[in-house]
Design a protein around this motif. Structure first.
Motif, mmCIF file in Angstrom:
data_model
loop_
_atom_site.group_PDB
_atom_site.id
_atom_site.type_symbol
_atom_site.label_atom_id
_atom_site.label_comp_id
_atom_site.label_asym_id
_atom_site.label_seq_id
_atom_site.Cartn_x
_atom_site.Cartn_y
_atom_site.Cartn_z
ATOM 1 N N ASP A 170 0.853 -1.187 0.000
ATOM 2 C CA ASP A 170 0.000 0.000 0.000
ATOM 3 C C ASP A 170 0.893 1.243 0.000
ATOM 4 N N PRO A 171 0.841 2.077 -1.048
ATOM 5 C CA PRO A 171 1.718 3.254 -1.077
ATOM 6 C C PRO A 171 1.346 4.305 -0.052
ATOM 7 N N GLU A 172 0.135 4.202 0.518
ATOM 8 C CA GLU A 172 -0.311 5.193 1.512
ATOM 9 C C GLU A 172 -0.157 4.695 2.944
ATOM 10 N N GLN A 173 0.618 3.651 3.128
ATOM 11 C CA GLN A 173 0.751 3.105 4.480
ATOM 12 C C GLN A 173 1.398 4.108 5.428
ATOM 13 N N PRO A 174 1.100 4.015 6.742
ATOM 14 C CA PRO A 174 1.744 4.893 7.715
ATOM 15 C C PRO A 174 3.159 4.426 8.026
ATOM 16 N N ARG A 175 3.922 5.285 8.660
ATOM 17 C CA ARG A 175 5.237 4.903 9.166
ATOM 18 C C ARG A 175 5.082 3.814 10.223
ATOM 19 N N VAL A 176 6.092 2.969 10.346
ATOM 20 C CA VAL A 176 6.068 1.934 11.373
ATOM 21 C C VAL A 176 6.389 2.531 12.739
ATOM 22 N N PHE A 177 7.364 3.433 12.786
ATOM 23 C CA PHE A 177 7.792 4.055 14.045
ATOM 24 C C PHE A 177 7.789 5.574 13.914
ATOM 25 N N PRO A 178 6.627 6.210 13.953
ATOM 26 C CA PRO A 178 6.592 7.675 13.854
ATOM 27 C C PRO A 178 7.166 8.376 15.082
ATOM 28 N N THR A 179 7.252 7.647 16.214
ATOM 29 C CA THR A 179 7.835 8.226 17.424
ATOM 30 C C THR A 179 8.866 7.282 18.010
ATOM 31 N N ARG A 180 9.627 7.791 18.962
ATOM 32 C CA ARG A 180 10.573 6.968 19.705
ATOM 33 C C ARG A 180 10.626 7.464 21.143
ATOM 34 N N ARG A 181 11.246 6.674 21.978
ATOM 35 C CA ARG A 181 11.383 7.011 23.391
ATOM 36 C C ARG A 181 12.288 8.225 23.556
ATOM 37 N N ALA A 182 11.899 9.171 24.413
ATOM 38 C CA ALA A 182 12.751 10.313 24.736
ATOM 39 C C ALA A 182 13.998 9.808 25.451
ATOM 40 N N PRO A 183 15.158 10.422 25.211
ATOM 41 C CA PRO A 183 16.404 9.950 25.842
ATOM 42 C C PRO A 183 16.329 9.851 27.365
ATOM 43 N N ASP A 184 15.546 10.729 27.997
ATOM 44 C CA ASP A 184 15.434 10.677 29.460
ATOM 45 C C ASP A 184 14.301 9.775 29.933
ATOM 46 N N GLY A 185 13.651 9.088 28.985
ATOM 47 C CA GLY A 185 12.583 8.172 29.345
ATOM 48 C C GLY A 185 11.280 8.823 29.739
ATOM 49 N N SER A 186 11.140 10.133 29.472
ATOM 50 C CA SER A 186 9.974 10.869 29.946
ATOM 51 C C SER A 186 8.737 10.679 29.082
ATOM 52 N N GLY A 187 8.884 10.137 27.883
ATOM 53 C CA GLY A 187 7.738 9.963 27.005
ATOM 54 C C GLY A 187 8.169 9.776 25.573
ATOM 55 N N GLU A 188 7.268 10.083 24.635
ATOM 56 C CA GLU A 188 7.516 9.900 23.222
ATOM 57 C C GLU A 188 7.910 11.214 22.561
ATOM 58 N N ILE A 189 8.818 11.133 21.602
ATOM 59 C CA ILE A 189 9.204 12.289 20.814
ATOM 60 C C ILE A 189 9.109 11.922 19.338
#
Length: 449
Positions: free
Chosen positions: A153-172
């Protein structure tokens, strides 16, 4: 308490609990010769073809027409027959508006994906590390020259649009250009259809997506859940980097993944840490790896009792009857390259074998060495096993990536060529004492009507 990877006497257990370094006696590493290898070697085009991960597709009516589908990174996919001859080249996606080209890292096969208008199709599924996508190809059992056709599907979403913040506080936000993207990959048949589990490069995260077939026959995916794992282990930060000392260089990422399709258990290799289990039925991951790597003698994580030298890489399952069989893990190690950290007990470039069931008891290790005009295997990234009788391999087949085809360039870290080796499972089984089981056609991944 972390389980010991193999039976030990009570005195040994007490010593380990007291922090005294010692190891249980183990059998020497067995040696096995390959039967044949894929040709031509890679690279085979001007693109930087670098062998990484194989998958075996079983033909529905004629086992002789089964295929070995392989991911070769910047050059896309290569498809081979059971004699190791090239069948098809599939180029990686060219760079789009974002300037990012495709880079296919791992590949697997899913059988019997339901079509919207009725019927089913088999597909090959690959992680596109370059663009952070899941790529899908329909496998045509009637095509001898071009069995794979892109149905992504050419319109598929990204697999990993976010990642863990370096300090572990949440998603960036996670820009695709940072390449903290789709990496290791495996498929399994879940309760609501086919699913794909993908590891995030440079992160301790696994994510599960369900494949979705659109009305036009293209295949996309929807995210279902994810698992996060620690970024430190036994006092060792897994984000510590040292470009000049491999013993002090660490990563939290997973790559080798395989699902026990009968039991719904994911085996996941966190490269520097060890082998984890995730129960896909309950969604629960074990609290600790069931077999750690050996860590490093220059780290607080130093486990000499282990039989796997980091990195742990490709994982594969041999299915026997009634839940029996074996899990095989590539103990890649770090014995080659400009900066070397060879394992003192010589466990680099070996394969560790564990029981498939129970506590996954360690059974022994083997090494693939040169023989019959075919070179041995070093720095294996990916592997696949079929416990099914195939022409030329009536006792089952193991396919492994070889990071130094023909042992060129002095194993210096800049291999001039890579490829895949085919190994008769009976040769592996017979190298153990007592021998491992050989039960061809005890299990097939293809669903029965």
């Amino acid at each position: 308490m972390t389980r010991l990877p193999f039976p030990a006497a009570p005195v040994l257990a007490l010593l380990l609990l007291a922090g005294v370094a010692c190891a249980a006696p183990v059998a020497p590493v067995a040696t096995v010769q390959p039967s044949l290898e894929t040709a031509p070697g890679l690279p085979d085009t001007p693109d930087e073809a670098d062998a990484d991960d194989p998958a075996v597709w079983l033909h529905p009516t004629d086992p002789a027409r089964s295929l070995i589908i392989t991911a070769v990174k910047d050059a896309g996919l290569r498809v081979y027959d059971l004699q190791g001859r090239l069948v098809q080249r599939v180029e990686a996606a060219r760079a789009g508006a974002d300037g990012l080209p495709g880079r296919y890292n791992n590949v697997d096969v899913a059988y019997g994906l339901a079509l919207p208008g009725g019927g089913v199709m088999d597909v090959a599924v690959a992680s596109d590390r370059g663009r952070d996508r899941i790529m899908v190809w329909r496998i045509d059992p009637n095509s001898a020259a071009t069995p794979l056709a892109d149905v992504t599907d050419p319109e598929q979403p990204r697999v990993f649009p976010t990642r863990r913040a370096p300090d572990g506080s949440g998603e960036i936000a996670n820009p695709a250009a940072d390449q903290r993207s789709a990496y290791g990959l495996t498929t399994w048949k879940g309760p609501d259809g086919h699913r794909v589990i993908v590891a995030q490069r440079k992160e301790a995260r696994l994510v599960e997506h369900r494949l979705v077939v659109n009305p036009d026959g293209t295949v996309g995916h929807v995210r279902l859940r994810h698992w996060d794992f620690p970024y430190s282990h036994r006092g060792q930060s897994l984000t510590a980097e040292d470009d000049h000392d491999p013993a002090r260089d660490w990563q939290p990422q997973f790559e080798g993944l395989v699902v026990d399709q009968e039991r719904g258990i994911l085996f996941a290799g966190q490269e520097d840490v060890g082998l984890w289990r995730v129960n896909l039925t309950t969604g629960t991951a074990d609290a600790a790896p069931f077999h750690e790597t050996r860590g490093s003698t220059r780290s607080p994580f130093d486990n000499r009792a282990s039989r796997v030298a980091r990195d742990v890489e490709g994982l594969a399952l041999y299915y026997g009857p009634e839940g029996t069989g074996y899990l095989v893990a590539s103990s890649q190690g770090d014995a080659h390259g400009d900066e070397k950290a060879p394992d003192p007990e010589g466990l680099d470039d070996t394969f560790a074998v564990f029981e498939r069931g129970g506590d996954n008891r360690y059974l022994g290790s083997f090494r693939i060495v040169a023989g019959g005009g075919v070179d041995g295997v070093q720095e294996c990234d990916g592997a696949e096993i079929v416990s099914y009788a195939l022409p030329g391999f009536p006792n089952g087949l193991m396919v492994v990536q070889d990071g130094y085809n023909d042992d060129l360039n002095g194993l210096s870290g800049e291999p001039e060529a890579t490829n895949f080796k085919y190994v008769d499972w009976k040769a592996i089984a017979g190298s153990f004492d007592p021998a491992l089981m050989v039960t061809p056609q005890a299990w097939t991944p293809r669903p029965t009507p």
